[in-house]
Design an enzyme around this catalytic site. Structure first.
Site, PDB file in Angstrom:
ATOM      1  N   HIS A  35     -38.770 -22.264  37.677  1.00 42.40           N
ATOM      2  CA  HIS A  35     -37.300 -22.640  38.132  1.00 42.40           C
ATOM      3  C   HIS A  35     -36.277 -21.694  37.718  1.00 42.40           C
ATOM      4  O   HIS A  35     -36.336 -21.299  36.181  1.00 42.40           O
ATOM      5  CB  HIS A  35     -37.013 -24.156  38.034  1.00 42.40           C
ATOM      6  CG  HIS A  35     -35.728 -24.657  38.493  1.00 42.40           C
ATOM      7  ND1 HIS A  35     -34.556 -24.429  38.222  1.00 42.40           N
ATOM      8  CD2 HIS A  35     -35.579 -25.248  39.758  1.00 42.40           C
ATOM      9  CE1 HIS A  35     -33.815 -25.042  38.965  1.00 42.40           C
ATOM     10  NE2 HIS A  35     -34.466 -25.411  40.186  1.00 42.40           N
ATOM     11  N   GLY A  54     -26.655 -26.399  42.713  1.00 43.55           N
ATOM     12  CA  GLY A  54     -25.706 -27.361  42.043  1.00 43.55           C
ATOM     13  C   GLY A  54     -24.316 -26.797  42.418  1.00 43.55           C
ATOM     14  O   GLY A  54     -23.495 -27.650  41.574  1.00 43.55           O
ATOM     15  N   GLY A  89     -29.697 -32.309  42.981  1.00 47.88           N
ATOM     16  CA  GLY A  89     -28.550 -33.495  42.634  1.00 47.88           C
ATOM     17  C   GLY A  89     -29.015 -34.702  43.601  1.00 47.88           C
ATOM     18  O   GLY A  89     -28.937 -35.903  43.244  1.00 47.88           O
TER      19      GLY A  89
END
Ligand code: 13P
Length: 248
Positions: free
Chosen positions: A94, A170, A232
């Site tokens: 990631h 994000g 999120g």
């Protein structure tokens, strides 16, 4: 036809009791989905979520692992440990791990090899920074990440790739569905060059970066996007369920 995978990445969020409540709330909302549903949770939540998700269509994944089997690596978790408690998936490479924990393409390669060896399904993340995109370097960057990630790996049938442009993570800035599809298609072409058409046609390639209930359908219906890796919006059971159920 390729199956769709909708995977949540909770990152460093949710205490065990919150994780348990989440599965209890999510389960009835997604029980009719034919998509593969995966939740990648913090290590501490793995055992609880695995127990609570038993007998449901929700699969559990980790967010990282070490490439060694065991040994003096304080604070690390091995693939064998994950496998032993029933984890099926693991996110590898990631961008937050690359950025904050200095993970390299070589580390990513070692982790994928080890994950496959023990029977975990790696969700391998690739993607460019804003600067790289502004300089039209995204394809070069991603090609390089893919070649290094899959070095000396003969069989990628259990690998999932996630295209996550770093500038979209994000930030609320989603890649347009056309842009996201262009890159997932490009990734498929790179896979084709290394592994041939049959493997490329079957490769599952997800998109991640500000996927929300209101844009999931458009993204996931693109020709080369096989689902999403959701940050999120995976923290709220209703939002995540709406994303999972985009095609119901
Ligand atoms: P957001 O959905 O919060 O942008 O995060 C994406 C991501 O990093 C998933 O791994």
């Amino acid at each position: 036809m390729r199956r769709k995978i909708i995977a949540g990445n909770w990152k460093m969020n949710k205490l065990p009791n919150e994780a348990l409540d989440f599965i209890t709330e999510l389960e009835p909302l997604v029980k009719n989905s034919e998509n593969e549903i995966v939740l990648c949770v913090p290590y501490i939540d793995l055992f609880y979520t695995l127990l609570n998700a038993q007998g449901t269509n929700i699969k559990i994944g980790a967010q990282n692992m070490h490439w060694e089997k065991e040994g003096a690596y304080t604070g690390e978790i091995s693939s064998e440990m994950l496998k032993a408690i029933g984890v099926e998936y693991v996110i590898i490479g990631h961008s937050e791990r690359r950025k904050y924990f200095n993970e390299t393409d070589e580390d990513v390669n070692k982790k994928i090899i080890k994950a496959l060896e023990v029977g975990l399904k790696p969700i391998v993340c690739v993607g460019e920074t804003l600067e790289e995109r502004e300089n039209h370097k995204e394809k070069e960057v991603i090609k390089n990440q893919i070649e290094k990630a899959f070095k000396n790996i003969k069989d990628i049938s259990n690998v999932i790739i996630a295209y996550e442009p770093i500038w979209a993570i994000g930030t609320g800035k989603t890649a347009t569905s056309e842009d996201a599809n262009e890159i997932t298609k490009f990734i498929r072409e790179e896979i084709l060059k290394i592994y041939g058409k049959d493997v490329a046609d079957c490769a599952i390639i997800l998109y991640g970066g500000s996927v929300k209930p209101n844009n999931a359908k458009e993204l996931f219906e693109m020709s080369d996007i096989d689902g999403g890796l959701i940050g999120g919006a995976s923290l709220n059971a209703k939002d995540f369920a709406n994303i999972v159920n985009y095609n119901i």
